[in-house]
Design a protein around this motif. Structure first.
Motif, short mmCIF file in Angstrom:
data_model
loop_
_atom_site.label_atom_id
_atom_site.label_comp_id
_atom_site.label_asym_id
_atom_site.label_seq_id
_atom_site.Cartn_x
_atom_site.Cartn_y
_atom_site.Cartn_z
N UNK A 25 6.69 -21.14 -45.47
CA UNK A 25 6.81 -21.12 -46.93
C UNK A 25 5.81 -22.06 -47.61
N UNK A 26 4.55 -21.92 -47.25
CA UNK A 26 3.50 -22.70 -47.91
C UNK A 26 3.30 -22.13 -49.31
N UNK A 27 3.37 -22.96 -50.34
CA UNK A 27 3.16 -22.45 -51.70
C UNK A 27 1.74 -21.92 -51.87
N UNK A 28 1.58 -20.97 -52.78
CA UNK A 28 0.26 -20.42 -53.06
C UNK A 28 -0.46 -21.31 -54.06
N UNK A 29 -1.77 -21.38 -53.97
CA UNK A 29 -2.56 -22.15 -54.93
C UNK A 29 -3.05 -21.22 -56.05
N UNK A 30 -3.43 -21.84 -57.15
CA UNK A 30 -4.01 -21.11 -58.28
C UNK A 30 -5.38 -21.71 -58.56
N UNK A 31 -6.38 -20.86 -58.72
CA UNK A 31 -7.74 -21.39 -58.83
C UNK A 31 -8.50 -20.89 -60.04
N UNK A 32 -7.82 -20.19 -60.96
CA UNK A 32 -8.53 -19.67 -62.12
C UNK A 32 -9.19 -20.77 -62.94
N UNK A 33 -8.55 -21.95 -63.00
CA UNK A 33 -9.11 -23.04 -63.80
C UNK A 33 -10.26 -23.74 -63.09
N UNK A 34 -10.54 -23.37 -61.84
CA UNK A 34 -11.70 -23.92 -61.11
C UNK A 34 -12.85 -22.93 -61.03
N UNK A 35 -12.74 -21.83 -61.75
CA UNK A 35 -13.74 -20.77 -61.65
C UNK A 35 -14.79 -20.84 -62.76
#
Length: 318
Positions: A156-166
């Motif tokens: 159950x590793x949480x997913x990352x969000x990367x839109x703000x690093x794009x």
């Protein structure tokens, strides 16, 4: 059911990712290493002097002992290292040109070897050997790494969000590489000391849209063209195999002005790695490599005209 209708997103083709089966998709390469260290419960790991400080991050985070070893100019391990049952050894497949060394050390150290393929995206993992890759060194994505391991204990590793690093990726296209440079370094800083997360959906989607066959062809052709013109001036000797798909063309030279000349003419080349200065003596090969290897870009963005441009600059300076 996914949403239907509404505004559009980026139009990305949908294909197969290069690393897709039996692989853990995580957010960063150093977190792949952290995952390995936690799952294998290593008390100590041997790592090369010739590496960046980012590799040390998970060791310091979890207070795991490490010891440096030397390499030679063929990127073979110089030191005699015997591993105890609770120890591992990290080997870096430098620039994607050392699969022959990976194969040898896999036989020598077995499953206590850790292969850092962050510079060797297209080199296949050796069965039974913990191996990790990063996406950002090879493609325009904001995060992403792959880990091959037979030990999947973290659930159950949480997913990352990367839109703000794009932003830097968009800014480079819309304005220029120079305009996005500070944004790029800000993202590099933000990726330090991140918790282990799954690869973002954005990166995963982009990685499914890439023509990997064309990427491999371009890289090999560009590498061969540079080597045909510059090989006789290159202090490095390559003993690559068919499995090797290079990240860059490593040009080793005594000319201390060539790096600045290339950068001034908008050939942007990094330095691998300034961190080495703090832990090596003046006569160590690692320090010489750090100061004198010019990693010339050969990736899928470029073709013959860009290669000839670099060749002409270098030949005029040597």
């Amino acid at each position: 059911m996914n949403a239907i209708g509404g505004y559009f997103s980026f139009e990305l083709s949908s294909g197969l990712a290069f690393h897709d089966d039996k692989v853990l998709k995580l957010n960063t390469g150093r977190n792949c290493l952290e995952y390995i260290l936690l799952m294998r419960r290593y008390k100590k790991v041997y790592i090369p002097y010739y590496t960046c400080d980012a590799v040390l991050e998970p060791f310091m985070k979890h207070n795991i002992e490490y010891s440096f070893y030397h390499i030679d100019q063929s990127f073979e391990i110089l030191d005699e290292i015997e591993l105890n049952s609770d120890e591992g050894l990290l080997y870096i497949n430098y620039w994607g040109l050392n699969q022959h060394n990976v194969d040898y050390y896999s036989r020598k150290y077995g499953n206590r070897l850790i292969v850092d393929n962050t510079q060797a995206f297209f080199c296949p993992p050796v069965v039974g050997i913990d191996t990790f890759y990063t996406c950002r060194k090879f493609f325009g994505v904001p995060d992403g790494a792959y880990l091959y391991t037979d030990d999947h204990c973290l659930k159950e590793i949480p997913i990352s969000y990367s839109y703000d690093n794009a932003l830097y990726l968009l800014k480079r296209i819309d304005i220029s590489p120079e305009a996005a440079y500070d944004d790029f370094h800000e993202v590099e800083h933000q990726l330090s000391n991140q918790p282990i997360r799954q690869m973002s959906a954005l990166t995963d989607r982009i990685m499914h849209s890439i023509n990997y066959t064309e990427c491999i062809k371009r890289r090999k052709n560009n590498f061969e063209l540079l080597h045909n013109h510059l090989g006789n001036k290159n202090q490095l000797f390559f003993s690559s195999s068919e499995k090797d798909v290079p990240m860059i063309y490593p040009f080793l030279t005594d000319n201390i002005y060539l790096r600045e000349k290339l950068i001034n003419l908008r050939v942007y080349i990094p330095r691998y790695w300034a961190d080495v200065e703090r832990r090596c003596n003046s006569n160590d090969i690692e320090l010489y490599l750090a100061n004198h290897v010019l990693p010339l870009p050969i990736d899928q963005r470029y073709g013959m005209s860009e290669m000839l441009y670099m060749i002409n600059i270098i030949k005029k300076e040597l």
